[in-house]
Design a protein around this motif. Structure first.
Motif, PDB file in Angstrom:
ATOM      1  N   GLY A 169      -0.032   0.605   7.193  1.00  0.00           N
ATOM      2  CA  GLY A 169       0.956   1.034   6.076  1.00  0.00           C
ATOM      3  C   GLY A 169       0.605   2.687   5.704  1.00  0.00           C
ATOM      4  O   GLY A 169       1.479   3.480   5.521  1.00  0.00           O
ATOM      5  N   GLY A 170      -0.598   2.824   5.327  1.00  0.00           N
ATOM      6  CA  GLY A 170      -1.019   4.014   4.849  1.00  0.00           C
ATOM      7  C   GLY A 170      -0.847   5.231   5.875  1.00  0.00           C
ATOM      8  O   GLY A 170      -0.516   6.414   5.639  1.00  0.00           O
ATOM      9  N   THR A 219       0.790  -1.084  -0.126  1.00  0.00           N
ATOM     10  CA  THR A 219       0.020   0.050   0.028  1.00  0.00           C
ATOM     11  C   THR A 219       0.878   1.479   0.024  1.00  0.00           C
ATOM     12  O   THR A 219       0.324   2.420  -0.457  1.00  0.00           O
ATOM     13  N   MET A 220       2.209   1.201   0.507  1.00  0.00           N
ATOM     14  CA  MET A 220       2.830   2.393   0.854  1.00  0.00           C
ATOM     15  C   MET A 220       2.741   3.411  -0.414  1.00  0.00           C
ATOM     16  O   MET A 220       2.798   4.531  -0.602  1.00  0.00           O
ATOM     17  N   ALA A 221       3.436   2.638  -1.609  1.00  0.00           N
ATOM     18  CA  ALA A 221       3.478   3.507  -2.541  1.00  0.00           C
ATOM     19  C   ALA A 221       2.337   4.302  -3.377  1.00  0.00           C
ATOM     20  O   ALA A 221       2.112   5.591  -3.590  1.00  0.00           O
ATOM     21  N   LEU A 222       1.252   3.420  -3.074  1.00  0.00           N
ATOM     22  CA  LEU A 222      -0.059   3.922  -3.669  1.00  0.00           C
ATOM     23  C   LEU A 222      -0.702   5.162  -2.611  1.00  0.00           C
ATOM     24  O   LEU A 222      -0.842   6.249  -2.933  1.00  0.00           O
ATOM     25  N   VAL A 223      -0.168   5.112  -1.407  1.00  0.00           N
ATOM     26  CA  VAL A 223      -0.567   6.064  -0.360  1.00  0.00           C
ATOM     27  C   VAL A 223       0.231   7.341  -0.609  1.00  0.00           C
ATOM     28  O   VAL A 223      -0.093   8.452  -0.298  1.00  0.00           O
ATOM     29  N   GLY A 224       1.479   7.193  -0.979  1.00  0.00           N
ATOM     30  CA  GLY A 224       2.374   8.241  -1.193  1.00  0.00           C
ATOM     31  C   GLY A 224       1.858   9.133  -2.417  1.00  0.00           C
ATOM     32  O   GLY A 224       1.704  10.593  -2.216  1.00  0.00           O
ATOM     33  N   ARG A 225       1.323   8.570  -3.482  1.00  0.00           N
ATOM     34  CA  ARG A 225       0.423   9.384  -4.496  1.00  0.00           C
ATOM     35  C   ARG A 225      -0.783   9.862  -4.186  1.00  0.00           C
ATOM     36  O   ARG A 225      -1.043  11.079  -4.411  1.00  0.00           O
ATOM     37  N   ALA A 226      -1.401   9.155  -3.193  1.00  0.00           N
ATOM     38  CA  ALA A 226      -2.692   9.669  -2.515  1.00  0.00           C
ATOM     39  C   ALA A 226      -2.398  10.936  -1.799  1.00  0.00           C
ATOM     40  O   ALA A 226      -3.209  11.888  -1.812  1.00  0.00           O
ATOM     41  N   CYS A 227      -1.361  11.073  -0.966  1.00  0.00           N
ATOM     42  CA  CYS A 227      -1.082  12.213  -0.233  1.00  0.00           C
ATOM     43  C   CYS A 227      -0.741  13.356  -1.203  1.00  0.00           C
ATOM     44  O   CYS A 227      -0.833  14.637  -0.822  1.00  0.00           O
ATOM     45  N   GLY A 228       0.102  12.994  -2.367  1.00  0.00           N
ATOM     46  CA  GLY A 228       0.240  13.975  -3.197  1.00  0.00           C
ATOM     47  C   GLY A 228      -1.019  14.812  -3.802  1.00  0.00           C
ATOM     48  O   GLY A 228      -1.101  16.057  -4.083  1.00  0.00           O
ATOM     49  N   HIS A 229      -1.988  13.880  -3.917  1.00  0.00           N
ATOM     50  CA  HIS A 229      -3.099  14.318  -4.438  1.00  0.00           C
ATOM     51  C   HIS A 229      -4.286  14.845  -3.678  1.00  0.00           C
ATOM     52  O   HIS A 229      -4.677  16.167  -3.707  1.00  0.00           O
ATOM     53  N   PHE A 230      -4.439  14.473  -2.406  1.00  0.00           N
ATOM     54  CA  PHE A 230      -5.490  14.826  -1.543  1.00  0.00           C
ATOM     55  C   PHE A 230      -4.652  15.797  -0.348  1.00  0.00           C
ATOM     56  O   PHE A 230      -5.446  16.158   0.333  1.00  0.00           O
ATOM     57  N   GLY A 231      -3.507  15.550  -0.133  1.00  0.00           N
ATOM     58  CA  GLY A 231      -2.901  16.101   0.950  1.00  0.00           C
ATOM     59  C   GLY A 231      -2.640  14.909   2.162  1.00  0.00           C
ATOM     60  O   GLY A 231      -3.376  14.201   2.339  1.00  0.00           O
ATOM     61  N   ASN A 232      -1.628  15.140   2.942  1.00  0.00           N
ATOM     62  CA  ASN A 232      -1.202  14.336   4.003  1.00  0.00           C
ATOM     63  C   ASN A 232      -2.047  14.323   5.054  1.00  0.00           C
ATOM     64  O   ASN A 232      -2.387  13.165   5.592  1.00  0.00           O
ATOM     65  N   HIS A 233      -2.595  15.234   5.452  1.00  0.00           N
ATOM     66  CA  HIS A 233      -3.464  15.386   6.458  1.00  0.00           C
ATOM     67  C   HIS A 233      -4.798  14.759   6.415  1.00  0.00           C
ATOM     68  O   HIS A 233      -5.290  13.625   7.250  1.00  0.00           O
ATOM     69  N   PRO A 234      -5.902  14.618   5.324  1.00  0.00           N
ATOM     70  CA  PRO A 234      -6.798  14.032   4.986  1.00  0.00           C
ATOM     71  C   PRO A 234      -6.554  12.472   4.987  1.00  0.00           C
ATOM     72  O   PRO A 234      -7.319  11.545   5.633  1.00  0.00           O
ATOM     73  N   VAL A 235      -5.411  12.138   4.207  1.00  0.00           N
ATOM     74  CA  VAL A 235      -5.174  10.790   4.194  1.00  0.00           C
ATOM     75  C   VAL A 235      -4.882  10.154   5.722  1.00  0.00           C
ATOM     76  O   VAL A 235      -5.149   8.847   5.694  1.00  0.00           O
ATOM     77  N   THR A 236      -3.950  10.916   6.557  1.00  0.00           N
ATOM     78  CA  THR A 236      -3.764  10.437   7.656  1.00  0.00           C
ATOM     79  C   THR A 236      -4.853  10.167   8.556  1.00  0.00           C
ATOM     80  O   THR A 236      -5.224   9.008   9.185  1.00  0.00           O
ATOM     81  N   ALA A 237      -6.043  10.990   8.679  1.00  0.00           N
ATOM     82  CA  ALA A 237      -7.242  10.885   9.180  1.00  0.00           C
ATOM     83  C   ALA A 237      -8.012   9.603   8.680  1.00  0.00           C
ATOM     84  O   ALA A 237      -8.536   8.727   9.397  1.00  0.00           O
ATOM     85  N   VAL A 296       8.756   9.399   1.261  1.00  0.00           N
ATOM     86  CA  VAL A 296       8.641   8.783   2.766  1.00  0.00           C
ATOM     87  C   VAL A 296       7.953   7.309   2.408  1.00  0.00           C
ATOM     88  O   VAL A 296       8.462   6.288   2.835  1.00  0.00           O
ATOM     89  N   ALA A 297       7.159   7.292   1.189  1.00  0.00           N
ATOM     90  CA  ALA A 297       6.694   5.938   0.594  1.00  0.00           C
ATOM     91  C   ALA A 297       7.880   4.933   0.276  1.00  0.00           C
ATOM     92  O   ALA A 297       7.895   3.709   0.863  1.00  0.00           O
ATOM     93  N   THR A 298       8.671   5.544  -0.468  1.00  0.00           N
ATOM     94  CA  THR A 298       9.733   4.529  -0.993  1.00  0.00           C
ATOM     95  C   THR A 298      10.798   4.010   0.191  1.00  0.00           C
ATOM     96  O   THR A 298      11.087   2.813   0.236  1.00  0.00           O
ATOM     97  N   ALA A 299      11.214   5.098   0.977  1.00  0.00           N
ATOM     98  CA  ALA A 299      11.943   4.462   2.131  1.00  0.00           C
ATOM     99  C   ALA A 299      11.451   3.710   2.955  1.00  0.00           C
ATOM    100  O   ALA A 299      11.773   2.891   3.782  1.00  0.00           O
ATOM    101  N   SER A 300       9.921   4.170   3.481  1.00  0.00           N
ATOM    102  CA  SER A 300       9.225   3.386   4.389  1.00  0.00           C
ATOM    103  C   SER A 300       9.035   1.954   3.876  1.00  0.00           C
ATOM    104  O   SER A 300       9.199   1.049   4.586  1.00  0.00           O
ATOM    105  N   THR A 301       8.651   1.934   2.754  1.00  0.00           N
ATOM    106  CA  THR A 301       8.541   0.368   1.955  1.00  0.00           C
ATOM    107  C   THR A 301       9.840  -0.415   2.211  1.00  0.00           C
ATOM    108  O   THR A 301       9.706  -1.685   2.475  1.00  0.00           O
ATOM    109  N   LEU A 302      11.094   0.193   2.118  1.00  0.00           N
ATOM    110  CA  LEU A 302      12.327  -0.443   2.224  1.00  0.00           C
ATOM    111  C   LEU A 302      12.550  -0.791   3.556  1.00  0.00           C
ATOM    112  O   LEU A 302      12.678  -1.856   4.120  1.00  0.00           O
TER     113      LEU A 302
END
Length: 433
Positions: free
Chosen positions: A129-130, A77-95, A366-372
């Motif tokens: 992961g998200g 999931t991590m790589a996909l969430v990285g893209r979602a954060c770029g589109h929707f913002g980190n804060h809404p995705v966190t919630a 963050v997604a790339t480093a976190s995945t590794l």
């Protein structure tokens, strides 16, 4: 006063933090709560694994495969969430991910086979992961806004939440069934998310302050520091995955390998090899976790005074020494000292590397480093298990020392990687082009 504007699409823009100390403090508190909540919920689940194993009648190998669902869901999931954060913002995705984690934690007690358990743990892993990618990305933005390396303090909150979650689980284990316990965790998670999300959504970290406000640069373990003289314009573009980000992920992998080993094999080493009682064996991991939290609470001071190179490289070699002592210790007390030393050493490696990856490449970094990094958590326990069967558990645990030392070597040899070039270097490059 900030006003809510409207984007061209007609959707309301989020309110931007005004950069005042009070605004940033409230935002920092909200992000810290999500880190603590993540650790609290995850630890609450971990302490009920033995009861869930008995409920599903799973063999050790079947349970092991089911438990991989958490790591597999997180990593996929991590790589996909990285893209979602770029589109929707980190804060809404966190919630949103906090809601998913809270709901998913209530599902395992209702499963009666290892396969169904693995399926719901996959869902839990997706949320886990998200939220790790999203809240770390939000923390990176705030760290840049504050101009201080406070990333370890967020991970200290995760460690504190884990200790509280494990402690609560131990207290209620004999009084509440797994179903009621994890349902209670789900309710707590939803209530905390509901109470904290408004503060998170009201604020976004302002832009990174001028370089003069930042701590004095130090060459960094693949952790390049901002410098003056237009360095910002020469820094890697946010969102672009560079070789430096991959190096940071490798360093994170080497450190998280040891964390996973401690969680799954530390107590067994004390019990099996040093004849510790059950209570003393469990205390080994508690000492490790307490030392790691203490190290993270002092991480900001270390990063400011020593710089990222010394903090990461020094921490890696201290961690290697700690596990070397614990694996080869002839006495129980010396092994406990080793676990404590390892916790202090490993404490700030993951926060520093993930934070720098986010500064370089945003949520995708963050997604790339976190995945590794989380790959190390996935890789460590089974590798050590196979090595313990082939050789012995103390010998297998020496691989933790080897990888920790490797992290230090990689960090030191790549300390100049990704540093912005000076104007003189740019001119020289232009002349040779």
């Amino acid at each position: 006063m900030n006003k809510v504007g409207r984007a061209r699409s007609g959707r309301p823009r989020p309110v931007i933090a005004d950069g005042s100390p009070g605004s940033l403090l409230r935002l920092r508190a909200a992000i810290t709560v999500f880190f603590a909540l993540d650790g609290f919920v995850f630890a609450g689940w971990v302490v009920r694994i033995p009861a869930i194993k008995e409920q599903t009648h799973a063999s050790a190998s079947a349970l092991g495969l089911a438990l991989l669902g958490v790591s597999a869901g997180a990593i996929v999931t991590m790589a996909l969430v990285g893209r979602a954060c770029g589109h929707f913002g980190n804060h809404p995705v966190t919630a949103a991910c906090a809601v998913l984690v809270s709901l998913a934690i209530a599902l395992p007690p209702h499963m009666h086979t290892a396969w169904s358990l693995g399926a719901v743990l996959l869902v839990f892993g997706i949320g886990y992961g998200g939220i790790n990618v999203a809240m770390n990305s939000a923390a990176v933005d705030l760290v840049n806004a504050l101009g201080r390396p406070v990333m370890p303090s967020f991970h200290a909150a995760f460690s504190l939440g884990g200790m509280l979650g494990a402690g609560l689980g131990g207290l209620v284990a004999s009084h509440l069934s797994p179903s009621w316990h994890l349902a209670m965790l789900a309710l707590i998670g939803l209530l905390v998310t509901a109470a904290t999300t408004p503060a998170l959504l009201r604020h976004r970290a302002p832009g990174t302050p001028a370089p003069s406000r930042l701590a004095e640069p130090a060459p960094g373990a693949g952790l390049p520091e901002p410098t003056g003289g237009g360095a910002a314009a020469k820094a890697p573009a946010r969102g672009r995955i560079t070789g430096v980000v991959v190096i940071l992920g490798v360093v994170a992998l080497c450190s998280s390998y040891g964390e996973g080993a401690m969680a799954d094999w530390g107590a067994l080493h004390l019990d099996q090899d040093l004849d510790a009682s059950a209570g003393t064996a469990s205390a080994g991991y508690s000492l490790f976790a307490l030392a790691m939290m203490t190290g993270r609470l002092s991480g900001t001071v270390l990063l400011e005074r020593l710089g990222p190179t010394v903090t990461v490289v020094g921490g890696a070699f201290v961690s290697a020494a700690g596990m070397l002592i614990a694996a080869l210790a002839p006495t129980l007390w010396l092994a406990l000292v080793g676990f404590t030393v390892m916790g202090l050493g490993v404490a700030n490696i993951f926060p520093a590397t993930i934070g720098r990856a986010g500064t370089i490449a945003g949520p995708q970094g963050v997604a790339t480093a976190s995945t590794l990094g989380y790959g190390g958590l996935l890789l460590g326990p089974p590798v050590i298990g196979f090595m313990a069967d082939w050789f012995s558990l103390p010998t297998a645990l020496l691989s933790v020392s080897v990888l920790a030392a490797l992290a230090g070597v990689v960090a030191w040899t790549t300390r100049r990687a990704g540093e912005p070039r000076t104007g003189r270097e740019d001119a020289a490059a232009a002349e040779t082009a």
